[in-house]
Design a protein around this motif. Structure first.
Motif, short mmCIF file in Angstrom:
data_model
loop_
_atom_site.label_atom_id
_atom_site.label_comp_id
_atom_site.label_asym_id
_atom_site.label_seq_id
_atom_site.Cartn_x
_atom_site.Cartn_y
_atom_site.Cartn_z
N PRO A 27 70.47 56.78 10.90
CA PRO A 27 71.64 57.29 10.89
C PRO A 27 71.62 58.82 11.23
N MET A 28 72.41 59.10 12.47
CA MET A 28 72.79 60.56 12.68
C MET A 28 74.34 60.88 12.61
N GLY A 29 74.59 61.98 12.27
CA GLY A 29 76.00 62.40 12.07
C GLY A 29 76.78 61.83 13.27
N PRO A 30 77.96 61.06 12.98
CA PRO A 30 78.59 60.36 14.05
C PRO A 30 79.73 61.13 14.50
N LEU A 31 79.88 62.58 14.52
CA LEU A 31 80.93 63.13 15.00
C LEU A 31 81.36 63.16 16.18
N GLY A 32 82.75 62.86 16.53
CA GLY A 32 83.26 62.46 17.57
C GLY A 32 83.40 60.95 17.92
N LEU A 33 82.80 60.21 17.12
CA LEU A 33 83.12 58.64 16.99
C LEU A 33 84.12 57.98 16.38
N MET A 373 71.80 68.05 16.94
CA MET A 373 72.29 68.90 15.22
C MET A 373 73.15 70.22 15.83
N GLY A 374 72.36 70.57 16.99
CA GLY A 374 73.16 72.14 17.26
C GLY A 374 74.57 72.02 17.30
N ARG A 375 75.17 70.92 18.24
CA ARG A 375 76.48 70.66 18.47
C ARG A 375 77.37 69.95 17.48
N GLY A 381 80.49 67.76 17.19
CA GLY A 381 80.28 66.49 18.27
C GLY A 381 78.89 66.20 18.53
N LEU A 382 78.58 64.83 18.34
CA LEU A 382 77.19 64.38 18.59
C LEU A 382 76.90 64.29 20.23
N ASN A 383 76.01 64.78 20.86
CA ASN A 383 75.58 64.45 22.23
C ASN A 383 73.72 64.31 22.13
N CYS A 384 73.41 64.57 23.26
CA CYS A 384 71.82 64.75 23.33
C CYS A 384 71.76 65.84 24.86
#
Length: 662
Positions: A27-33, A373-375, A381-384
């Motif tokens: 599980p990773m923070g789903p911000l923006g989803l 984590m930074g974004r 917002g979750l990105n890579c």
């Protein structure tokens, strides 16, 4: 598939749910989803579906909030299974049906709240809550104590949320968490819980919140709906806002192993069907969100302790992306499932690539935490960093082309390599020129320290991928303006990178760039002074100190890492603490003025005896070729550090954007 990995692809049960292989999407923070109604938006549906398509056996969503009244979060941040059940169930069903088409299972992660660790940008006007009036992790505020009625309300909300999750097609759920110091964990840890009612005091009382949650869900959804728990058996807390480093001797102020294993026994007795194990807390964030300075597989010993204690499946995450390590953990009975978080951001097809024997094609996570984590913390917002398509698969899909173009790319750093990759996948013909003998650019010196091995892995991945795509690559080739003018190219991309900033202090013979030292082109000696306390300077100093050198950092500003950012807090805070832990001396608010023989003089009057001086004061763009050609070549683009000195993420992202629109 290499037969030695077959055990990773054997099915296993969690409760009555059969997972087809041993891989779990962490599980990773789903911000923006999510959307404004608390359901999943199209970006979220696509994001999880692509990881199922990539072969992952069990998807665990990022956190969703069951309550938005006791602790307000703001709609649209993440999904909510209780805010608008109709919208949540509809959008969930649309997503879970797609996930199930690939044979994957999917669990909904549900949170009772963040409490004292709520990200400041998400607090709004509401005061943060906690089990007791304690200090907030980030803000100089005292949290408000939850009432018993509010606890009961949250427990009921978990039941409501689980019912909606089951209706929406989820195969089970995960409770977030007796882990990392979130709200339910704050109740479980005596450092944070000072209550004298039935939710405070003994371990059983402190776990009562977690006990009532699983009981409520089982009563509402039945025994056939698995309930798992994210669980940290050890906190690594030295004090509030103060965490321990690997190998450091300290007194645990949070949950120690003895209490952690007792808690694991109780939690399973209460009805949890699996424990998803990590360690750490927000006060020691670099354990919960391990940067590159943590060793790979860092949770394995703790997962083993838990597995030896309980009779339910154990899930283990924590930089487990090496398949040999994953197999070893299974064979040693340290865990039952391998949980991949950031590696599945970097490459959603990780599992299928491993299954089909294509390990070299797996795009590596570099643990920079810039895009994830930074974004999440800075922009919700979750990105890579290395995968521009992560969590925006449709928005950033490869664009079709009408007519193939021949594209000249000058420079084989991350920007040039990413551009060549994207152009080739879309059907263009890229031709890449690199002046050195190897692709990778600044990844190569950056990846020299042992803790930056994945930078080298990324460089190797680009070389392998471009070769597989059949991209024409010319190494050891310095491009001149005439080569560009006389070449038959439709488009030209200039990605010539940057060069270290250098200056003379007097003893130039023993003054080196960080790049020269990291690549071992020179011997810096045993006593080393690094000028510049940014990311490059600090990592160079740490690398040399770990090799037994006596290192001093001289920084003109009043603190280290002042001009880098925004770095993920776990990366920045761990690096800040590793510097003194490895006996690196730090002098701030001072500048070097002269270096004669072995004496370095500073403008504050200090004199340092040193064998060499290493300059780590930044980089300057190398864009002379672009400047020479900008009014001659109609379709000309400037990329990467040549455009603007930045980090790996923006080098890759900008190259993807440009290459995807040619």
């Amino acid at each position: 598939m290499n037969s030695k990995y077959q055990k990773l692809f054997t099915p296993m049960q969690i409760g009555n749910v059969t997972v087809k292989n041993r891989f779990v999407m962490a599980p990773m923070g789903p911000l923006g989803l999510s959307d404004a109604l608390g359901g999943w938006n199209e970006r979220g549906k696509e994001y999880y579906t692509m990881r199922a398509k990539g072969g992952t056996g069990l998807i665990i969503t990022g956190v969703t909030f069951v309550d938005d009244e006791v602790e307000e979060h703001g709609l649209g941040a993440v999904a909510s299974p209780t805010h608008n059940p109709v919208a949540f169930v509809r959008s969930s069903k649309e997503m879970t049906e797609r996930v199930h088409a690939y044979g994957a299972k999917i669990f909904l992660q549900m949170s009772g709240g963040f409490g004292r660790v709520t990200i400041p940008t998400n607090i709004g006007e509401y005061p943060p809550v906690a089990p007791s009036p304690i200090q907030h992790r980030w803000l100089d505020k005292t949290c408000r104590e939850l009432t018993v009625d509010e606890i009961h309300k949250i427990v009921k909300s978990f039941g409501d949320a689980a019912v909606n999750a089951k209706r929406g097609g989820f195969d089970g759920c995960q409770i977030h968490a007796v882990h990392e110091g979130y709200l339910i964990d704050q109740f479980a840890i005596s450092l944070f819980n000072h209550r004298t009612d039935e939710y405070g005091g003994s371990l059983e009382n402190r776990l009562r919140f977690a006990k009532e949650i699983v009981e409520e869900i089982k009563n509402r959804c039945g025994e056939d709906f698995p309930v798992t728990l994210r669980f940290s058996p050890k906190s690594f807390i030295k004090g509030l806002r103060d965490g321990a480093l690997p190998g450091e001797e300290f007194e645990e102020k949070g949950r120690d192993i003895e209490e952690g294993l007792k808690a694991a026994e109780l939690l399973v007795a209460y009805g949890y069907d699996a424990l998803d194990v990590d360690v750490g807390s927000y006060d020691s964030w670099w354990w919960s969100h391990p940067p590159m300075y943590q060793k790979k597989g860092l949770y394995r010993p703790y997962a083993r302790m838990v597995k030896d204690t309980v009779n339910v499946p154990v899930i283990c995450a924590g930089r487990m992306d090496n398949p040999d390590m994953a197999l070893e953990a299974l064979e040693n009975k340290e865990t039952d499932f391998i949980s991949l978080g950031r590696p599945l951001l970097a490459d959603p097809d990780y599992v299928n690539k491993l299954r089909s024997g294509k390990c070299a094609s797996i795009r590596p996570c570099i643990s920079c935490q810039e895009g994830c984590m930074g974004r999440v913390a800075s922009y919700s917002g979750l990105n890579c960093a290395v995968n521009p398509q992560a969590a925006r698969e449709q928005d950033m899909a490869y664009r079709p082309i009408l007519k193939p173009k021949t594209v000249m790319i000058v420079g084989g750093g991350v920007a040039g390599c990413e551009a060549a990759r994207v152009l080739s996948l879309r059907g263009h013909k890229p031709v890449l020129f690199e002046k050195s003998e190897r692709l990778g650019g600044n990844l190569l010196p950056g990846g020299a320290p042992d803790f930056k091995e994945d930078d080298i892995a990324l460089a190797d991945w680009y070389a392998y991928t471009l070769n597989e795509l059949g991209v024409e690559v010319h190494l050891n080739t310095a491009v001149t303006s005439d080569m560009v003018r006389n070449g038959d190219y439709d488009t030209v991309l200039i990605a010539t990178g940057s060069a270290p900033k250098l200056f003379s202090l007097g003893n130039d013979e023993h003054t080196y760039s960080a790049e020269e030292v990291l690549l071992e082109k020179v011997d810096a000696g045993d006593r080393v002074t690094v000028i510049g306390g940014g990311l490059v300077g600090c990592e160079t100093a740490l690398h040399l100190a770990q090799r037994g050198k006596k290192v001093t950092i001289v920084e003109a500003l009043d603190k280290l890492l002042a001009v880098n950012g925004p770095l993920c807090a776990s990366n920045k805070e761990m690096l800040e603490r590793l510097i003194p832990f490895h006996h690196v001396d730090v002098i701030t608010g001072a500048k070097a003025v002269s270096f004669k023989d072995t004496s370095l003089t500073l403008d504050n009057g200090q004199t340092l005896e040193t064998d060499s001086v290493i300059l780590a004061v930044g980089y300057q763009s190398e864009n002379s070729l672009y400047e020479e050609l900008q009014f001659e070549i109609p379709e000309l683009y400037l990329l990467g550090d040549a455009k603007n000195v930045s980090n790996i993420m923006y080098g890759i992202w900008d190259a993807f954007e440009v290459a995807n629109n040619i």
